[in-house]
Design an enzyme around this catalytic site. Structure first.
Site, mmCIF file in Angstrom:
data_model
loop_
_atom_site.group_PDB
_atom_site.id
_atom_site.type_symbol
_atom_site.label_atom_id
_atom_site.label_comp_id
_atom_site.label_asym_id
_atom_site.label_seq_id
_atom_site.Cartn_x
_atom_site.Cartn_y
_atom_site.Cartn_z
ATOM 1 N N ASP A 361 -11.123 -6.354 -4.871
ATOM 2 C CA ASP A 361 -12.045 -6.258 -3.748
ATOM 3 C C ASP A 361 -12.733 -4.895 -3.780
ATOM 4 O O ASP A 361 -12.100 -3.902 -3.463
ATOM 5 C CB ASP A 361 -11.331 -6.504 -2.422
ATOM 6 C CG ASP A 361 -10.011 -5.744 -2.278
ATOM 7 O OD1 ASP A 361 -9.424 -5.330 -3.299
ATOM 8 O OD2 ASP A 361 -9.567 -5.576 -1.129
ATOM 9 N N GLU A 564 -5.498 6.466 -7.161
ATOM 10 C CA GLU A 564 -5.519 5.003 -7.142
ATOM 11 C C GLU A 564 -6.327 4.447 -8.309
ATOM 12 O O GLU A 564 -5.992 3.414 -8.884
ATOM 13 C CB GLU A 564 -6.130 4.542 -5.815
ATOM 14 C CG GLU A 564 -6.287 3.052 -5.666
ATOM 15 C CD GLU A 564 -7.102 2.696 -4.432
ATOM 16 O OE1 GLU A 564 -6.949 1.567 -3.951
ATOM 17 O OE2 GLU A 564 -7.885 3.540 -3.960
#
Length: 609
Positions: A361, A564
């Protein structure tokens, strides 16, 4: 400001016509809430409970999701989120309530009444309301030291490079910063958005205060390298309990995720734990629960595709949703506002949520190629090749598990399932013109084939599809040569795709993600051709080096950050884009790094900082 004003007027009307009266706390519980001071100092430790009896699992449900009148739906959620009193939409829905839902709703109605003369509450009114009625985000999730963490795990003994040793030791220490336990002492029932679990778990980090489904696969990979089998097993038991209760594993450990899952890697988590421990008793206990999750995917995330007089059964991400995601409420509400047609709006909300279910996403994989924009998102029309590759691998793994336990009938069932899926993967996803597997668009498959490179195009090789498709080494090398540019030409790893799609799409272009690097590296090393090994060893060094350099660059100022995502064009630099700023922590980055360092340290030079 215009959206905010319209939102206030709209929901004052809703309040007048239909004030929510859902009760989420018993009278006794309400009284307890009002009389109990829930400070971290007076909390008691939570006792570990045993694995629930899977024979009592509720029936599978799809699209039920969360109906909590504050965290998941209703005028309070709408007004708080549309006011943007927090920079991150996730903040509010992670804040435990000081009082039960009916009491907070009553306070909210009073605020609306008292501010009606001035057109509704101001931002400051809403800030005061939240401060008076909610605890800080993540209040019910507390740090805990894992019982099985030791300062000098044995895997470090094999690392001879002193810089790599220091780096690996530092990553191992991060488990102390990321391990949590759920604690609702002093909070009434349904006064928090967390899904309660009994064992400690490892979070991703930063804004992600809860466990996440597919993140946990790589976290467990790293925990096993660190020798933390007890923590890993506890996380597996947490998921088992969740499957028992809900029939599936949600996106993450929050009730607002209860309408969607994530890439189905639980079976693979059990496999890597079993491979490390040979815990037969655990396998026997957990295997029926793996069946439950598999059947959920085969009941609620399935599509039939006819091609050349053959009917194939495959899977897709397909969330039924008619509202914004609570944790991204403002973003989704604003995005859907351009659709005047309710069916188009529902399609948008479902496709946005389904993209979140995919883990990607967001990505151009899910949009129209002619207009790469969130307004053209169509995730629920797309059969993803990587999802079906994961399920193919799960089917083979489940067949092997049942073989180990001597259940030949179930072993054969899953073997047949995997063989059928292999045939489907070959016939539906394989594109001989580009020598790759590509996603299949159920609606526009003949009009708009997405021939761009995505790391997902190689996922079948990670799942060993070559065994059932009888792929020769020559064909495998031709596949790798077709994508040699993204595999070899970037100093910081493999880009997620070759599509430049804009800032909304963090799963594209030059962003590189630990789970995707893991899939590519393991695939390259496992297919074991001369070419694949050459590319694989280079990629191992490039990826660990960019992790190391990002950590080293921030060591003095911020304690050494693990990002991340990373930018493949600049060593050690974090990636960009998406709905939030780049996060530090970071669970799956740590897990992949420890796994690769432990297994492939002989190929890592760290020469590029």
């Amino acid at each position: 400001m215009k959206i905010f004003s319209i939102s206030i007027i709209l929901f004052i009307v809703i309040l007048i016509l239909n004030i929510p009266t859902s009760i989420y706390c018993s009278p006794d519980c309400q009284q307890q809430q009002l009389s109990t001071s829930a400070t971290s100092n007076n909390r008691k430790s939570i006792k570990t409970i045993k694995l629930l009896d899977y024979s009592n699992s509720i029936s599978f449900q799809d699209g039920v999701g969360c109906t909590h009148p504050i965290y998941c739906t209703g005028p309070i959620l709408n007004l708080i989120q549309m006011s943007q009193i927090f920079n991150d939409s996730k903040t509010f829905v992670d804040m435990p309530m000081k009082y039960s839902s009916p009491i907070i709703i009553q306070y909210f109605n009073t605020m609306i009444t008292n501010t009606s003369s001035k057109g509704g509450p101001s931002k400051q009114d809403l800030i005061n309301f939240v401060s008076q009625n909610f605890y800080p985000a993540g209040y019910e999730v507390e740090p805990v030291k894992p019982k099985d963490w030791v300062p000098n795990p044995t895997f470090l003994n094999d690392i001879t490079n002193p810089q790599l040793y220091q780096f690996a030791s530092a990553i191992h220490t991060k488990w102390l910063d990321l391990t949590r336990i759920f604690n609702n002492t002093g909070l009434c029932i349904d006064c928090f958005s967390s899904i309660p679990v009994s064992n400690p778990f490892v979070i991703a980090g930063s804004r992600f205060r809860e466990f996440y489904y597919w993140d946990s696969y790589w976290i467990i990979r790293g925990l096993l390298v660190s020798g933390m089998t007890e923590t890993a097993k506890g996380m597996l038991l947490n998921f088992a309990n969740i499957i028992t209760e809900f029939g599936f594993i949600p996106n993450g450990g929050r009730i607002y995720y209860l309408n969607r899952s994530q890439p189905p890697l639980y079976t693979q988590m059990v496999k890597i734990y079993f491979d490390a421990t040979n815990d037969i008793q655990f396998l026997e206990e957990i295997l029926p629960i793996l069946d439950l999750e598999y059947q959920w995917w085969m009941k609620y995330r399935v599509a039939k595709v006819a091609k050349n007089d053959q009917l194939y059964t495959l899977n897709l991400y397909n969330v039924s949703n008619q509202s914004p995601r609570p944790e991204s409420y403002f973003e989704d509400f604003t995005g859907a506002s351009e659709f005047s047609n309710l069916n188009q709006r529902d399609f948008y909300y479902s496709s946005i949520s389904s993209a979140a279910e995919s883990g990607w996403d967001f990505s151009s994989r899910w949009t129209s190629l002619s207009d790469i924009n969130l307004s053209t998102i169509q995730t629920i029309n797309i059969l993803p090749v990587d999802l079906n590759s994961m399920l193919y691998l799960n089917e083979k793994t489940l067949s092997n598990f049942y073989t180990i336990l001597g259940d030949t009938n179930q072993a054969q069932y899953y073997k047949n399932q995997s063989l059928s899926r292999a045939i489907a993967i070959e016939n539906i996803f394989w594109n001989e013109n580009i020598n790759q597997w590509i996603d299949f668009n159920l609606i526009n498959s003949n009009l708009e084939e997405n021939l761009n490179f995505y790391t997902s195009n190689l996922q079948p090789l990670f799942s060993d599809i070559q065994q059932d498709m009888s792929l020769s080494d020559e064909l495998i090398d031709s596949i790798l040569k077709s994508v040699s540019e993204p595999l070899t030409n970037y100093i910081g790893g493999v880009p997620t795709s070759t599509v430049s799609s804009g800032s909304q799409f963090q799963w594209d272009d030059i962003n590189s993600w630990a789970p995707l690097q893991y899939f590519i590296i393991e695939m390259l090393m496992d297919v074991n051709t001369t070419l694949s090994t050459q590319i694989g060893t280079s990629l191992i060094d490039r990826w660990i080096t960019t992790n190391y350099c990002g950590w080293k660059y921030t060591l003095e100022t911020q304690g050494g950050m693990m990002f991340e995502k990373y930018n493949v064009t600049n060593v050690g630099v974090p990636g960009s884009g998406g709905e939030y700023v780049v996060q530090d922590g970071f669970g799956w980055t740590n897990g992949v790094a420890l796994y690769l360092i432990n297994k492939y340290h002989m190929f890592i030079n760290l020469n590029s900082c």
